[in-house]
Design an enzyme around this catalytic site. Sequence first.
Site, PDB file in Angstrom:
ATOM      1  N   TYR A 120       0.186  -0.835   0.530  1.00  0.00           N
ATOM      2  CA  TYR A 120      -0.095  -0.369  -0.072  1.00  0.00           C
ATOM      3  C   TYR A 120       0.685   1.600  -0.492  1.00  0.00           C
ATOM      4  O   TYR A 120       0.378   2.313   0.561  1.00  0.00           O
ATOM      5  CB  TYR A 120      -1.210   0.118   1.496  1.00  0.00           C
ATOM      6  CG  TYR A 120      -1.984  -1.553   1.031  1.00  0.00           C
ATOM      7  CD1 TYR A 120      -3.092  -1.266   2.188  1.00  0.00           C
ATOM      8  CD2 TYR A 120      -1.956  -2.053   0.182  1.00  0.00           C
ATOM      9  CE1 TYR A 120      -3.922  -2.390   2.175  1.00  0.00           C
ATOM     10  CE2 TYR A 120      -2.880  -3.173   0.240  1.00  0.00           C
ATOM     11  CZ  TYR A 120      -4.077  -3.034   0.904  1.00  0.00           C
ATOM     12  OH  TYR A 120      -5.179  -4.348   1.269  1.00  0.00           O
TER      13      TYR A 120
ATOM     14  N   LYS B  19       4.642 -15.023   2.917  1.00  0.00           N
ATOM     15  CA  LYS B  19       4.074 -15.301   1.170  1.00  0.00           C
ATOM     16  C   LYS B  19       5.793 -16.037   0.494  1.00  0.00           C
ATOM     17  O   LYS B  19       6.930 -15.706  -0.476  1.00  0.00           O
ATOM     18  CB  LYS B  19       3.390 -15.431   0.352  1.00  0.00           C
ATOM     19  CG  LYS B  19       2.714 -16.357  -0.849  1.00  0.00           C
ATOM     20  CD  LYS B  19       1.918 -17.255  -0.876  1.00  0.00           C
ATOM     21  CE  LYS B  19       2.313 -18.021  -2.690  1.00  0.00           C
ATOM     22  NZ  LYS B  19       1.558 -18.839  -2.240  1.00  0.00           N
TER      23      LYS B  19
ATOM     24  N   ASP C  69      -1.489 -18.489   1.924  1.00  0.00           N
ATOM     25  CA  ASP C  69      -2.646 -19.151   1.532  1.00  0.00           C
ATOM     26  C   ASP C  69      -2.769 -20.523   2.095  1.00  0.00           C
ATOM     27  O   ASP C  69      -4.274 -20.177   2.647  1.00  0.00           O
ATOM     28  CB  ASP C  69      -2.338 -19.968  -0.044  1.00  0.00           C
ATOM     29  CG  ASP C  69      -1.110 -20.650  -0.280  1.00  0.00           C
ATOM     30  OD1 ASP C  69      -0.873 -21.203  -1.246  1.00  0.00           O
ATOM     31  OD2 ASP C  69      -0.586 -20.683   0.906  1.00  0.00           O
TER      32      ASP C  69
ATOM     33  N   ASP D  72      -5.117  -6.961   5.816  1.00  0.00           N
ATOM     34  CA  ASP D  72      -6.205  -6.349   5.138  1.00  0.00           C
ATOM     35  C   ASP D  72      -6.987  -7.298   4.710  1.00  0.00           C
ATOM     36  O   ASP D  72      -8.273  -7.431   5.594  1.00  0.00           O
ATOM     37  CB  ASP D  72      -5.729  -5.504   4.314  1.00  0.00           C
ATOM     38  CG  ASP D  72      -7.145  -4.114   3.619  1.00  0.00           C
ATOM     39  OD1 ASP D  72      -6.777  -4.048   2.402  1.00  0.00           O
ATOM     40  OD2 ASP D  72      -7.607  -4.499   4.398  1.00  0.00           O
TER      41      ASP D  72
ATOM     42  N   ASP E 256      -9.856  -9.394   7.694  1.00  0.00           N
ATOM     43  CA  ASP E 256     -11.117  -8.673   7.313  1.00  0.00           C
ATOM     44  C   ASP E 256     -12.005 -10.274   7.186  1.00  0.00           C
ATOM     45  O   ASP E 256     -13.235 -10.297   7.704  1.00  0.00           O
ATOM     46  CB  ASP E 256     -11.827  -8.090   5.847  1.00  0.00           C
ATOM     47  CG  ASP E 256     -11.412  -6.569   5.829  1.00  0.00           C
ATOM     48  OD1 ASP E 256     -12.143  -5.570   4.765  1.00  0.00           O
ATOM     49  OD2 ASP E 256     -11.211  -6.364   6.727  1.00  0.00           O
TER      50      ASP E 256
END
Lengths: 348, 387
Positions: free
Chosen positions: A156, A203, A236, A260, A264
């Site tokens: 971001y 990751k 994942d 993020d 959520d």
Amino acid sequence: MRRSLLGAASVLRSNAIAPESLVSRGFAHTPGQPFTATLFPGDGIGPEIAESVKKVFSAVGASVQWDEQRVGTTADPRTNSFVSRENLDSVLKHRIGLKGPMATPIGKGHRSLNLTLRKELQLFANVRPCFSIPGYKTRYDNVNLVTIRENTEGEYSGLEHEVVPGVVESLKIITRVASTRVAEYAFKYAADNNRHKVTAVHKANIMKMADGLFIKCCREVKEKYPDIQYEEVIVDNACMQLVKNPAQFDVLVMPNLYGDIISDLCAGLVGGLGLTPSANVGHMGLALMEAVHGTAPDIAGQDKANPTALLMSSVMMLRHMGENDMASRIQNATLDTIAEGKYRCVAM
Amino acid sequence: MLRKAATSALRRNASNTSTSGQARGLMTYVPSPGDARRQTVTLIPGDGIGPEVTGAVTRIVEALGAPIQWERFDDFGGLDSNGKPVTTVPKEVLDSIRRNQVCLKGTLFTPLSKTTATESLNVQMRKNLDSHVNLVHGFSLKGLPRGVIRHQDIDIVVIRENTEGEYSGLEHEVVPDVIESLKVITSVKSRRTAEYAFGYAYLNNRKRVTAVHKANIMKMSDGLFLKEFREVAKQYPMIQSSEIIVDNTCMQLVGKPEQFDVLVTPNLYGNLVANVVAGLCGGAGVVPGANVGDNVAIFEQGARHVGKDIAGKGIANPLATLLSTSMMFRHLNLPDFSDRLENATLAVVQSGDTSLLTPDLKGTGTTATFTNAVIKQLEKKSKGRYD
């Protein structure tokens, strides 16, 4: 450093109030003494739910003075945003704030509200406790985890450019400074709140340097906390495990993007953004708690809005200031009301 | 959203427990001369549970009598015989896949290595073969033991761009302790992914294609992905198109997954979304997947987890790889073998006999018990269309 935020786990498991730990907040506050907090009621349903919080606070006898701040309707040239210099100075002065939902102003040439707050107040971590609310059934019970998300860099950074027409590069930045800072916060949070495990989500098998650096920093911080379990889970697999068996997770620490998405996802497990508290943490004890749901303009002013998220965020605020007694009373009252089922808002 | 049967004139196969609920047509499949020839398919067992699940598949395919011969690469894995990480996919393997155009794959291990020059083997294969679409089909099976899945009525296909995005492998250290990692999005690749997604939806009678993105933050890169998506959507006015931000997607998936139909995503989000979908449907052992490009199709589990913790214990679930093989048979124009394999496999899963099922489905069985049960189903008097 940080004060324990929402000691939900300990409260729910037993009726004992979480013990106070002597933590330097960077500013002095003796529990029981009045303090001032910035309040951004926000837009849409914001003002109504902010009123709810104020009412609950007076009912419980909290001696909190609210410094109400409204975001501007035009951009302030000093900040290049609708968030004015005065808004920011208020939070910097009081070191603690509560924010309702804010509508995103349309138009260009200024920074977004959240970006401004984040950058100017240097809010480096976003903390969201997610726990199954007794009496509010979702398909997932036994959820009791906290997501801690790095909030300043990663994907971001806003650094994108078109290399040639039809080819865009977007930069993801990972630094030792930011990664270590959020890892230290996560382990300290775990230690302060009687949490037993910290899971780093990454990751690094694909993004070997970037996420590799992130987990390297986590591992280094782990050395200072021998009593806290540490594990690393690829993002994942983390997503899959969260929807299969969320009870296996405790504290999750993540870089910005995964944080993020996963925060959520976790909010979804326990009932959505209307119930989730959130805290943005800065240096030396500065914290801005917020309700992360939208402004819901379609129900604004109709006495239908659900104040749970803002109330639970205000509980986090009180705990941060060491007002555990009051925090627990409000938390229990809110959860009991939901459990009772007699006075639930439309959204629930 | 299970598809309704077409008309009452269509007979259903006697044990039709097809995941999509589609009635099998009355009309016979007319092959071209020579279609019954043995086809060669590359087989890569891989690492971890790969050899166990592909072993189950080969036994079952033999019992099925399908016209497949395997070109096997048993030695190809993430670590070589000395235990060192393998850094390049062997040329023979790539040539074989290009030649056969179809491959069945177990799982390949990507070690967390310090050397940044090592690109994951899976990523290398995809880039070399340009298998740019990763398709994952998640569905909630009826009749699973209690507690395996929490949602019914899931039938989601995730179509994920698989060669660019965050997996470009372009990282560097700007100054010590500051890393830049590049995410690359191009209009060419975004377009072809969108085209595949809408084409897939059209051919499979799907009603809605939804793009998953984060263009509110990554305005240029995900913005470009969306732009191409919208252009392609115009060419398919009979299919609804919509857009949803990735964090909201995950939240909606855990609450109300039945609202989704086909999802099309760039690389990283696709990975996360496909794994959420797989988790909702029972896990890596249930959900099949495929990697598709021009003249290449690689079939494997939808969620590519190597399963090191259960490798060698004989409890890996071959269901995902079997369903993927069934997808492969359809792709190879062998629809009846596809149906028979699917029906036999699902009959075992939905039999209610947990002693046949692997532990991930709350069963007490093993890979072997499951495989044997499927073979037994196949050996039962074959139920033809008109029984």
